[in-house]
Scaffold this motif. Structure first.
Motif, PDB file in Angstrom:
ATOM      1  N   ASP A 134      37.821  32.837  35.980  1.00 43.96           N
ATOM      2  CA  ASP A 134      37.888  33.486  34.663  1.00 43.96           C
ATOM      3  C   ASP A 134      38.586  34.845  34.745  1.00 43.96           C
ATOM      4  O   ASP A 134      39.268  35.262  33.810  1.00 43.96           O
ATOM      5  N   GLU A 135      38.404  35.521  35.883  1.00 46.50           N
ATOM      6  CA  GLU A 135      39.049  36.828  36.017  1.00 46.50           C
ATOM      7  C   GLU A 135      40.571  36.693  36.034  1.00 46.50           C
ATOM      8  O   GLU A 135      41.297  37.575  35.576  1.00 46.50           O
ATOM      9  N   HIS A 136      41.044  35.556  36.542  1.00 48.87           N
ATOM     10  CA  HIS A 136      42.495  35.332  36.556  1.00 48.87           C
ATOM     11  C   HIS A 136      42.974  34.915  35.170  1.00 48.87           C
ATOM     12  O   HIS A 136      44.082  35.261  34.754  1.00 48.87           O
ATOM     13  N   THR A 137      42.136  34.169  34.462  1.00 45.63           N
ATOM     14  CA  THR A 137      42.458  33.805  33.083  1.00 45.63           C
ATOM     15  C   THR A 137      42.734  35.080  32.280  1.00 45.63           C
ATOM     16  O   THR A 137      43.698  35.161  31.521  1.00 45.63           O
ATOM     17  N   ALA A 138      41.854  36.084  32.480  1.00 45.43           N
ATOM     18  CA  ALA A 138      41.998  37.328  31.727  1.00 45.43           C
ATOM     19  C   ALA A 138      43.371  37.962  32.004  1.00 45.43           C
ATOM     20  O   ALA A 138      44.063  38.395  31.071  1.00 45.43           O
ATOM     21  N   ILE A 139      43.765  37.966  33.276  1.00 43.91           N
ATOM     22  CA  ILE A 139      45.062  38.579  33.631  1.00 43.91           C
ATOM     23  C   ILE A 139      46.202  37.776  32.994  1.00 43.91           C
ATOM     24  O   ILE A 139      47.137  38.338  32.406  1.00 43.91           O
ATOM     25  N   ASP A 171      46.288  38.116  29.135  1.00 41.69           N
ATOM     26  CA  ASP A 171      46.741  39.450  28.777  1.00 41.69           C
ATOM     27  C   ASP A 171      48.253  39.581  28.996  1.00 41.69           C
ATOM     28  O   ASP A 171      48.971  40.141  28.165  1.00 41.69           O
TER      29      ASP A 171
END
Ligand code: PMP
Length: 728
Positions: free
Chosen positions: A709-714, A717
């Motif tokens: 999910d943290e990569h999804t955010a990047i 964005d």
């Protein structure tokens, strides 16, 4: 005072013969064998004889016990190593420690050693290190200048070198040691080592095999690679400049066959060899001033060492390091791209992105370019469990070291893999036969041959913009690749299921329906089970087989199931696997039913040389293990859901549709040129995605399945920024 500063013992041969008789009861003639800081004599009693060693007065008895203990450990762990055994307890004579060793036979070696001997020398050295791996003795921490760790301490000795040019050579080596080796030293594997495994301390048989390892006088704790550098410096001595690195590399191969070198060790090996040479000449210059009477022994190796130092200086330390295994500095991106264009041309294997990605290493979802910048990989499906996953890389390396051959021999990993693959197929499908190959194209090509043979038909059904591979037969089944106007007669194209377009056709004379479960090249679609079941039924009604091409969408890509076809509720006749199967190691497979292959008429069966080789098999097994251990399929489903939701919330007039399953997601944009610009802009932002679909207007998001999910955010964005850049 250190042993290098204390006056060496000076007993005459007659006196030594007396010592041998008095202390050890051995009557014989004593002959001086020469020594740097001790005295070593051969005692010839007309029988087996022995070697008597009188230690320097500065020697700590604890160090002598260390030597004995190290020898004892080596003989225990690897009794075949020809290490000279102590024949008696250490004794004292006029305050000197005296020891008696077994006399071993052989000849002295030099630059005449051939390749086989060099390789064996390296191998023996590695065995010696391995035998001492677990050895500990507090005395091993003693400070001996000969330990390459102390190279910086040679600096004060420079004054003893009279010639200014010679002084410069040594000073340069010391400078380089400070900058290249000192910072790395703490990361080098260290242990107790022989410390001086040079040609002077071994004897050889006629074939150059080591028959004696003597003189543990430099035994101590240091970097393992430093110990080997000492040997290498000795092995290249007196050799032709044009040949000496080749010889050194062969010795390194021998060493690595038992004890593979780590990257940090290879990075410093050249500098360590140079340091050893510098150490020889610097200590020699210093000691000759103190002990001119021992000059002949002390300076024995000076001329060769100077010659090598001059040669190294001439070619440069970077070249020396590289010749001995250090990586070269990265070539500039522009230059490399030019060389690529010169050799590969533009048609074959084209590059992606306006600004090419010049990568050096990968880890998880990240790729690192040669400028050290990290790029979020949201494009590559091959590294399914993450770039360079240690489970896979280690499995590959270990198996590569052990055995790699072809599938006409019996070995277990291939069979285990075949069993695991079959077990992963639906219970009721009757899929019971596996063939391992090297690429998705090859799997599909053989699937096509089997299908035509088994059905007696020639017709194919594929989706409008399908891609199934590069071979001539499969290029015909890959409309994505067709030149304008090309339309092979035997191929029927249908709209991608899930796209809403109706397939009106009745088929006839069908050999196979090929279907990528993710409809990736068609623009990524999410058909229902009913749509696929209906399509498969029509193909079967026309005599054809259903080939589920899982090369793209298999191995958990679409979440929920390991295989994308599983959610559609109809079992394939043939399944093809590829790309992610070995996480980058080439391995692919075809799975079908025995009854189908038995109609394949080719004499002698089908065989693919590299297919399912032991290394490929262990790579694929490791991938399956990691998928289970890291719950990759479930992860792809949940992270994919979040990704889809986040992308769907993006507000842009340019976005026509967002769709996908698991971590195969498409963002359809209104215009292809825009998609091209967005992909390039994302790359500038350090995020890698691609394009797909017949109009190339669908952003293709298909990361390694360890994407979180943290990569999804990047990613989301970045995409927002890229789209905003468009509307500004
Ligand atoms: N089938 C599909 C669905 C693919 O996506 C690909 C490759 N992109 C292939 C087959 C061919 O695989 P390979 O490139 O390993 O030959």
């Amino acid at each position: 005072m250190s042993v290098l500063e204390t006056q060496p013992p000076r007993f005459s041969a007659e006196e030594v013969a007396r010592i041998a008789a008095e202390v050890f009861g051995l009557e014989g003639v004593a002959t001086d064998l020469g020594s740097e800081r001790d005295q070593t004599f051969l005692i010839d009693d007309g029988e087996a004889g022995a070697v008597l060693k009188i230690s320097n007065l500065g020697e700590d008895p604890a160090v002598l016990d260390l030597e004995q203990a190290a020898i004892a450990q080596i003989l225990r762990v690897d009794p075949e190593l020809p290490v000279a055994r102590p024949l008696a307890e250490r004794a004292t004579y006029k305050n000197h420690q005296v020891r008696l060793f077994e006399r071993l036979h052989g000849r002295a070696g030099g630059p005449d050693l051939d390749d086989a001997a060099l390789r064996r020398y390296g191998e023996t050295h590695a065995r010696l290190n391995l035998a001492l791996r677990s050895f500990f003795d507090p005395a091993a921490g003693r400070e001996l200048l000969w330990n390459l760790e102390h190279t910086p301490k040679l600096r004060p000795l420079l004054d003893a070198i009279d010639d200014s040019e010679q002084r410069r050579l040594v000073a340069n080596v010391l400078d380089r040691f400070d900058s290249e080796v000192v910072p790395r030293w703490p990361k080098l594997r260290a242990q107790v080592v022989h410390g001086d495994l040079t040609l002077g301390n071994v004897l050889l048989d006629d074939r150059g095999r080591i028959t004696a390892i003597v003189d543990f006088g430099d035994c101590g704790y240091t970097a393992q690679v430093a110990d080997f550098a000492v040997a290498l410096a000795s092995l290249i001595r007196g050799r032709d400049e044009a040949d000496l690195f080749r010889c050194a590399r062969i010795a390194v191969d021998g060493y690595a066959s038992r004890l593979p070198l780590e990257p940090e060790e290879l990075a410093v090996l050249g500098d360590l060899v140079a340091a050893r040479l510098a150490m020889i000449v610097a200590i020699s210059a210093w000691r000759v001033r103190r002990y001119p009477e021992n000059a002949e022994y002390i300076q024995l190796e000076d001329d060769d060492s100077w010659a090598l130092l001059r040669f190294f200086d001439r070619i440069g330390a970077d070249t020396v390091a590289h010749e001995l295994g250090a990586p070269r500095a990265a070539v500039a991106t522009g230059e490399l791209a030019r060389r690529r264009a010169d050799t590969l041309g533009a048609m074959l294997t084209p590059l992606t992105y306006s600004e090419p990605v010049h990568v050096e290493r990968g880890e998880g979802v990240w790729l690192y370019d040669t400028d050290g910048r990290r790029l979020l990989d949201a494009y590559n499906n091959v590294p399914v469990v993450g770039h360079c996953h240690p489970r896979v890389t280690e499995a590959v390396v270990r198996q590569t070291r052990k055995l790699n051959t072809h599938a006409r021999y019996l070995y277990e990993p291939l069979i285990e893999l075949a069993e695991r693959l079959l077990a992963s197929m639906p219970d009721d499908a009757g899929l019971d036969t596996v063939m391992l190959v090297n690429s998705g194209s090859e799997a599909n090509d053989i699937a096509w041959r089997i299908a035509t043979a088994a059905t007696g038909n020639r017709g194919a059904i594929v989706t409008e913009h399908a891609y199934h591979g590069v071979t001539e037969a499969i290029a015909d089944l890959s409309p994505e690749e067709w030149p304008a106007g090309y339309a092979p007669q035997h191929v029927v194209r249908i709209p991608p299921p899930g796209s809403g377009a109706e397939t009106a056709e009745e088929f006839e004379g069908v050999a196979a329906l090929f279907l990528d479960g993710g409809l990736t090249s068609d623009g990524i679609w999410t058909p229902s089970g009913a749509e696929i079941t209906g399509l498969v039924q029509s193909a079967r009604d026309a005599g054809g087989l259903y080939v589920a091409d899982e090369v793209q969408a298999g191995f958990g890509r679409t979440g929920r199931h390991l295989w994308s076809f599983a959610r559609y509720g109809v079992a394939p006749d043939i399944v093809t696997l590829g790309k992610p199967m070995g996480n980058g190691y080439p391995v692919a497979a075809l799975i079908t039913r025995r009854a189908i292959v038995e109609r394949f008429p080719f004499a002698g069966g089908v065989f693919s040389t590299f297919g399912g080789n032991p290394v490929a098999a262990v790579a694929a097994l490791a991938v399956l293990d990691v998928i289970e251990d890291e719950r990759i399929v479930e992860r792809a489903a949940s992270v994919g859901e979040g990704l889809l939701a986040a992308l769907s919330k993006l507000k842009s007039e340019e976005i026509v549709d967002v769709r996908g399953r698991g971590l195969l997601v498409g963002v359809e944009l209104a215009r292809a040129e825009l998609a091209a610009r967005i992909v390039d802009r994302m790359r500038e932002l350090g995020i890698l995605i691609g394009r797909t679909g017949p109009r190339d207007n669908v952003l293709k998001i298909r990361p390694p399945l360890v994407f979180g999910d943290e990569h999804t955010a990047i990613l989301v964005d970045g995409l927002r920024q890229a789209l905003e850049g468009e509307t500004e």
